[in-house]
Motif scaffolding. Structure first.
Motif, PDB file in Angstrom:
ATOM      1  N   LEU A   6     -25.312 -75.881  92.541  1.00  8.56           N
ATOM      2  CA  LEU A   6     -24.635 -77.138  92.219  1.00  8.56           C
ATOM      3  C   LEU A   6     -24.034 -77.701  93.502  1.00  8.56           C
ATOM      4  O   LEU A   6     -23.315 -76.985  94.200  1.00  8.56           O
ATOM      5  N   VAL A   7     -24.339 -78.962  93.798  1.00 12.57           N
ATOM      6  CA  VAL A   7     -23.830 -79.596  95.025  1.00 12.57           C
ATOM      7  C   VAL A   7     -23.242 -80.964  94.679  1.00 12.57           C
ATOM      8  O   VAL A   7     -23.956 -81.835  94.166  1.00 12.57           O
ATOM      9  N   ALA A   8     -21.971 -81.149  94.951  1.00 12.30           N
ATOM     10  CA  ALA A   8     -21.342 -82.466  94.785  1.00 12.30           C
ATOM     11  C   ALA A   8     -21.522 -83.236  96.094  1.00 12.30           C
ATOM     12  O   ALA A   8     -20.901 -82.903  97.101  1.00 12.30           O
ATOM     13  N   LEU A   9     -22.381 -84.249  96.078  1.00  8.05           N
ATOM     14  CA  LEU A   9     -22.610 -85.063  97.278  1.00  8.05           C
ATOM     15  C   LEU A   9     -21.615 -86.210  97.380  1.00  8.05           C
ATOM     16  O   LEU A   9     -21.534 -86.898  98.397  1.00  8.05           O
ATOM     17  N   ASP A  46     -17.924-103.248 103.400  1.00  7.37           N
ATOM     18  CA  ASP A  46     -18.150-103.814 102.072  1.00  7.37           C
ATOM     19  C   ASP A  46     -18.099-102.736 100.995  1.00  7.37           C
ATOM     20  O   ASP A  46     -17.371-102.865 100.009  1.00  7.37           O
ATOM     21  N   ILE A  47     -18.907-101.703 101.161  1.00  5.58           N
ATOM     22  CA  ILE A  47     -18.940-100.609 100.195  1.00  5.58           C
ATOM     23  C   ILE A  47     -19.183 -99.295 100.931  1.00  5.58           C
ATOM     24  O   ILE A  47     -19.581 -99.297 102.103  1.00  5.58           O
ATOM     25  N   VAL A  48     -18.967 -98.192 100.229  1.00  5.07           N
ATOM     26  CA  VAL A  48     -19.207 -96.858 100.791  1.00  5.07           C
ATOM     27  C   VAL A  48     -20.098 -96.092  99.822  1.00  5.07           C
ATOM     28  O   VAL A  48     -19.845 -96.078  98.612  1.00  5.07           O
ATOM     29  N   ILE A  49     -21.155 -95.472 100.347  1.00  4.13           N
ATOM     30  CA  ILE A  49     -22.038 -94.649  99.526  1.00  4.13           C
ATOM     31  C   ILE A  49     -22.064 -93.239 100.108  1.00  4.13           C
ATOM     32  O   ILE A  49     -21.655 -93.023 101.252  1.00  4.13           O
ATOM     33  N   PRO A  50     -22.532 -92.249  99.350  1.00  2.00           N
ATOM     34  CA  PRO A  50     -22.623 -90.894  99.901  1.00  2.00           C
ATOM     35  C   PRO A  50     -23.645 -90.815 101.031  1.00  2.00           C
ATOM     36  O   PRO A  50     -24.551 -91.642 101.127  1.00  2.00           O
ATOM     37  N   ASP A  51     -23.498 -89.814 101.871  1.00  2.00           N
ATOM     38  CA  ASP A  51     -24.513 -89.484 102.867  1.00  2.00           C
ATOM     39  C   ASP A  51     -25.746 -88.982 102.116  1.00  2.00           C
ATOM     40  O   ASP A  51     -25.687 -87.973 101.408  1.00  2.00           O
ATOM     41  N   LEU A  52     -26.854 -89.676 102.265  1.00  3.89           N
ATOM     42  CA  LEU A  52     -28.058 -89.360 101.488  1.00  3.89           C
ATOM     43  C   LEU A  52     -29.017 -88.434 102.228  1.00  3.89           C
ATOM     44  O   LEU A  52     -30.124 -88.190 101.757  1.00  3.89           O
ATOM     45  N   THR A  53     -28.605 -87.913 103.381  1.00  2.94           N
ATOM     46  CA  THR A  53     -29.502 -87.114 104.221  1.00  2.94           C
ATOM     47  C   THR A  53     -30.110 -85.944 103.459  1.00  2.94           C
ATOM     48  O   THR A  53     -31.328 -85.709 103.525  1.00  2.94           O
ATOM     49  N   PRO A 415     -16.865 -82.427  99.155  1.00  2.00           N
ATOM     50  CA  PRO A 415     -18.194 -83.027  99.297  1.00  2.00           C
ATOM     51  C   PRO A 415     -19.119 -82.132 100.113  1.00  2.00           C
ATOM     52  O   PRO A 415     -18.791 -81.733 101.226  1.00  2.00           O
ATOM     53  N   GLY A 416     -20.269 -81.798  99.528  1.00  8.79           N
ATOM     54  CA  GLY A 416     -21.263 -80.990 100.233  1.00  8.79           C
ATOM     55  C   GLY A 416     -21.166 -79.497  99.988  1.00  8.79           C
ATOM     56  O   GLY A 416     -22.067 -78.752 100.399  1.00  8.79           O
ATOM     57  N   ASP A 417     -20.106 -79.033  99.321  1.00  6.18           N
ATOM     58  CA  ASP A 417     -19.995 -77.599  99.034  1.00  6.18           C
ATOM     59  C   ASP A 417     -21.084 -77.164  98.056  1.00  6.18           C
ATOM     60  O   ASP A 417     -21.360 -77.865  97.068  1.00  6.18           O
ATOM     61  N   SER A 429     -21.385 -70.839  98.449  1.00  6.07           N
ATOM     62  CA  SER A 429     -22.432 -70.198  99.255  1.00  6.07           C
ATOM     63  C   SER A 429     -22.894 -71.028 100.441  1.00  6.07           C
ATOM     64  O   SER A 429     -23.952 -70.783 100.997  1.00  6.07           O
ATOM     65  N   GLY A 430     -22.127 -72.039 100.825  1.00  7.36           N
ATOM     66  CA  GLY A 430     -22.545 -72.832 101.978  1.00  7.36           C
ATOM     67  C   GLY A 430     -22.136 -74.279 101.857  1.00  7.36           C
ATOM     68  O   GLY A 430     -21.297 -74.645 101.020  1.00  7.36           O
ATOM     69  N   HIS A 431     -22.764 -75.085 102.678  1.00 11.77           N
ATOM     70  CA  HIS A 431     -22.360 -76.493 102.763  1.00 11.77           C
ATOM     71  C   HIS A 431     -23.535 -77.328 103.269  1.00 11.77           C
ATOM     72  O   HIS A 431     -24.328 -76.864 104.087  1.00 11.77           O
ATOM     73  N   VAL A 432     -23.656 -78.545 102.760  1.00 11.93           N
ATOM     74  CA  VAL A 432     -24.621 -79.508 103.290  1.00 11.93           C
ATOM     75  C   VAL A 432     -23.855 -80.747 103.747  1.00 11.93           C
ATOM     76  O   VAL A 432     -22.708 -80.976 103.334  1.00 11.93           O
ATOM     77  N   ASP A 433     -24.474 -81.558 104.605  1.00 10.40           N
ATOM     78  CA  ASP A 433     -23.827 -82.786 105.067  1.00 10.40           C
ATOM     79  C   ASP A 433     -23.625 -83.731 103.886  1.00 10.40           C
ATOM     80  O   ASP A 433     -24.577 -84.052 103.164  1.00 10.40           O
ATOM     81  N   ALA A 434     -22.398 -84.184 103.697  1.00 12.55           N
ATOM     82  CA  ALA A 434     -22.104 -85.057 102.559  1.00 12.55           C
ATOM     83  C   ALA A 434     -20.895 -85.924 102.868  1.00 12.55           C
ATOM     84  O   ALA A 434     -19.909 -85.926 102.127  1.00 12.55           O
ATOM     85  N   GLY A 435     -20.950 -86.655 103.948  1.00  5.60           N
ATOM     86  CA  GLY A 435     -19.851 -87.550 104.304  1.00  5.60           C
ATOM     87  C   GLY A 435     -20.038 -88.922 103.689  1.00  5.60           C
ATOM     88  O   GLY A 435     -20.712 -89.095 102.668  1.00  5.60           O
ATOM     89  N   ASN A 436     -19.460 -89.911 104.324  1.00  9.45           N
ATOM     90  CA  ASN A 436     -19.559 -91.295 103.875  1.00  9.45           C
ATOM     91  C   ASN A 436     -20.602 -92.057 104.691  1.00  9.45           C
ATOM     92  O   ASN A 436     -20.710 -91.857 105.897  1.00  9.45           O
ATOM     93  N   THR A 437     -21.345 -92.909 104.008  1.00 10.25           N
ATOM     94  CA  THR A 437     -22.199 -93.877 104.689  1.00 10.25           C
ATOM     95  C   THR A 437     -21.626 -95.254 104.395  1.00 10.25           C
ATOM     96  O   THR A 437     -21.526 -95.653 103.227  1.00 10.25           O
ATOM     97  N   MET A 438     -21.223 -95.966 105.439  1.00 10.26           N
ATOM     98  CA  MET A 438     -20.537 -97.239 105.248  1.00 10.26           C
ATOM     99  C   MET A 438     -21.505 -98.411 105.362  1.00 10.26           C
ATOM    100  O   MET A 438     -22.341 -98.450 106.260  1.00 10.26           O
ATOM    101  N   ILE A 439     -21.387 -99.338 104.423  1.00  7.06           N
ATOM    102  CA  ILE A 439     -22.253-100.509 104.363  1.00  7.06           C
ATOM    103  C   ILE A 439     -21.443-101.726 104.787  1.00  7.06           C
ATOM    104  O   ILE A 439     -20.430-102.062 104.179  1.00  7.06           O
ATOM    105  N   ASP A 440     -21.903-102.382 105.849  1.00  7.51           N
ATOM    106  CA  ASP A 440     -21.240-103.583 106.353  1.00  7.51           C
ATOM    107  C   ASP A 440     -22.313-104.657 106.502  1.00  7.51           C
ATOM    108  O   ASP A 440     -23.152-104.576 107.396  1.00  7.51           O
TER     109      ASP A 440
END
Length: 560
Positions: A6-9, A46-53, A415-417, A429-440
């Protein structure tokens, strides 16, 4: 052995931006795909979305995106992923219709067609996982919880929910279905925490409607209703109250127009009278006592629109004496300062302000009793609180422990755990990249911390520009430095400061010209450093310093 992660992005330790990946063996099931609106610190965003990497790198493993409801915090990020990675999307009729509206705002994304309309009776077999759904009560029809059934147990995602025993049929929770799910083995429950801190019992929607109708009944001037366009139940209540008090409703803004028209076409909104909706052209001919204006603002932000109305900057509406501004949405704690400032502007313009929260506790999210009821219906082995800032997740943990859940079976994630199910236990059990992606504007992810830092400095201390013209061959300054300032000091009253700054720039430039080796970047950095120290000593402020160094060849200039 079934491998489950289970990963909360997004959607944990924050408000909005819900996105949860449920991995079962080699398949990924994504629950919700939302955005959030920026707070005051994110200047110009304008808005913020999750890091979709992570999802982009594993797009070939995604079995589908499953949407719980049609609010922006559940569907708003879809265009930024689907235009490059066309994976199937599942949701209720209204949810898919609103998702298509979101996709239609992007030229590339609107070509996407792989939508699948499901309902509470749908069952989808993906081999190792069977996905089914259950009706929940929220402020928009077609809200569904999602049940991912695996060989080792069920993973249940509630989406946004509350329990309301007096809810209308299209908003009712399917309690029998929840009991049936709970009779099986629920391995993990991902449950809404957005209202976990509230000690109040949620008012029923019937009570909220009566409150709205009473306010409409005794108001003699115009009523400007500020709300969220996708809060379909609240929009219906406003329409019903307007009809009951012989008023007509004007929709201002494309967002609310599209959403309301879509809901009407699908019969999720009912017009009590055929001529209830008035056009903006008819607004001038309506008497104040006949008028309701529904304002949702651009991208669901009514407060900014209200501020423009109060300062006569709105394209259609100017607030004046006798107007009532009725705020029918609950604002987050982060917006309280902005709400207070907006109220003040409205009163200065001669209007009056009421908020639905003044008289009733109106929320589309579960309170303490609702959260405990959900746990007792489903009997989950593990609980993962989601959809809320840290204090709300922690409050949800305390609420769950009161029902008897062991503390080590409740996981507050960031985020990302990654939570993995191993040997009968869920564990980090680890972590993935899950920061903010900013839309301007049309820029996606091109605004980082450095740009935001510069914007903050510009907003706080302004900009200081030094322009110098040099002859590099003769190693001398051709024209004395010219100094310009914006948002830093008032130039007419700061002549001594500007003169000293100019002299300092000249010394710094000449010092670099006198060196054997010349380097443009070193020269500019030296100017920045010298000016920065001097200006801070004199003003205790740090403006953005922009040195502009121009080069001229005097011999060439003379011949020309």
């Amino acid at each position: 052995m079934t491998d489950i992660k289970l990963v909360a992005l997004g959607g944990v330790r924050e408000s909005g931006k819900n996105m949860y990946a449920i991995e079962v063996d080699d398949q990924i099931f994504v629950a919700d795909f939302g955005l959030k609106y920026p707070d005051n610190e994110l200047l110009g965003i304008d808005i913020v979305i999750p890091d979709l990497t992570y999802l982009e790198e594993n797009a070939d493993r995604i079995a589908g995106i499953f949407l719980s409801h049609g609010h922006a915090d559940a569907i708003g990020a879809l265009p930024y992923f689907l235009k490059e990675h066309p994976v199937p999307v599942f949701g209720s009729e209204l949810t898919i219709a609103l998702a298509k509206l979101v996709m239609g705002s992007d030229k590339q994304a609107k070509k996407f067609k792989d939508f699948h309309v499901i309902n509470e009776d749908s069952v989808i077999d993906f081999g190792n996982v069977t996905v089914s759904f259950f009706r929940t009560t929220h402020s928009i029809p077609g809200s569904l919880g999602i049940d991912f059934e695996t060989k080792v147990g069920q993973i249940v995602y509630t989406g946004d929910f509350k329990f309301d025993q007096s809810a209308k049929p299209m908003y009712q929770t399917d309690l029998a279905r929840l009991v049936h799910i709970g009779e099986g083995k629920v391995l993990a429950l991902l449950s809404d925490s957005a209202n976990a801190e509230s000690p109040y019992v949620n008012a029923s929607e019937r009570e909220i409607y009566e409150n709205i109708r009473e306010i409409f009944k005794y108001q003699t001037g115009r009523i400007i209703v500020a709300g969220v366009a996708s809060n379909i139940e609240r929009v219906q209540q406003v329409l019903d109250a307007a009809s009951a008090t012989d008023r007509r409703v004007v929709l201002t803004g494309r967002d609310v127009e599209k959403i309301v028209r879509t809901a009407i076409d699908l019969k999720y909104i009912r017009l009590p009278k055929p001529d209830l909706l008035a056009t903006t052209k008819e607004l001038k001919s309506l008497k104040p006592e006949e008028t309701v204006i529904l304002e949702t603002g651009r991208m669901g932000e009514p407060l900014k629109s209200l501020a423009r109305m109060a300062t006569s900057k709105h394209r259609l509406i100017h607030i004046h004496e006798g107007d009532l501004v009725f705020i029918v949405t609950n604002t987050s704690h982060a917006m309280e300062t902005m709400v207070a400032k907006t109220r003040d502007l409205i009163y200065r313009a001669g209007g009056e302000v009421k908020a639905i929260s003044d008289d009733t506790h109106a929320s589309g999210h579960a309170n303490k009793n609702d959260l405990q009821l959900m746990i007792n219906l489903l009997h989950p082995k593990f609980l993962v609180p989601v959809q809320g800032e840290y204090r709300l997740l922690a409050a949800h943990q305390e609420i769950a422990e009161e029902t008897g859940m062991p503390a080590n079976h409740i996981f507050i994630t960031g985020p990302g755990d990654i939570l993995s199910y191993e040997k009968g236990m869920l564990r980090n059990s680890g972590h993935v990249d899950a920061g903010n992606t900013m839309i301007d504007g049309i820029g996606v992810g091109d605004i980082g911390n450095i740009v935001l830092r510069d914007r903050k400095m510009l907003a706080e201390d302004g900009i200081f520009i030094a322009v110098v013209t040099i002859d590099r061959k003769k190693r001398k300054i051709v024209a004395k430095p010219k100094i310009q300032s914006r948002g830093f000091v008032y130039m007419k009253t700061s002549k001594d400061l500007l003169k000293e700054s100019g002299d300092m720039v000249a010394k710094s430039v000449q010092k670099n010209l006198d060196k054997k080796e010349f380097d443009w970047s070193t020269l500019k950095q030296a100017v920045r450093d010298d000016l920065s120290h001097y200006l801070f000593d004199q003003t205790k402020r740090r403006p953005v310093i922009l040195p502009v160094i121009m080069e001229v060849n005097q011999n060439s200039a003379k011949r020309q």
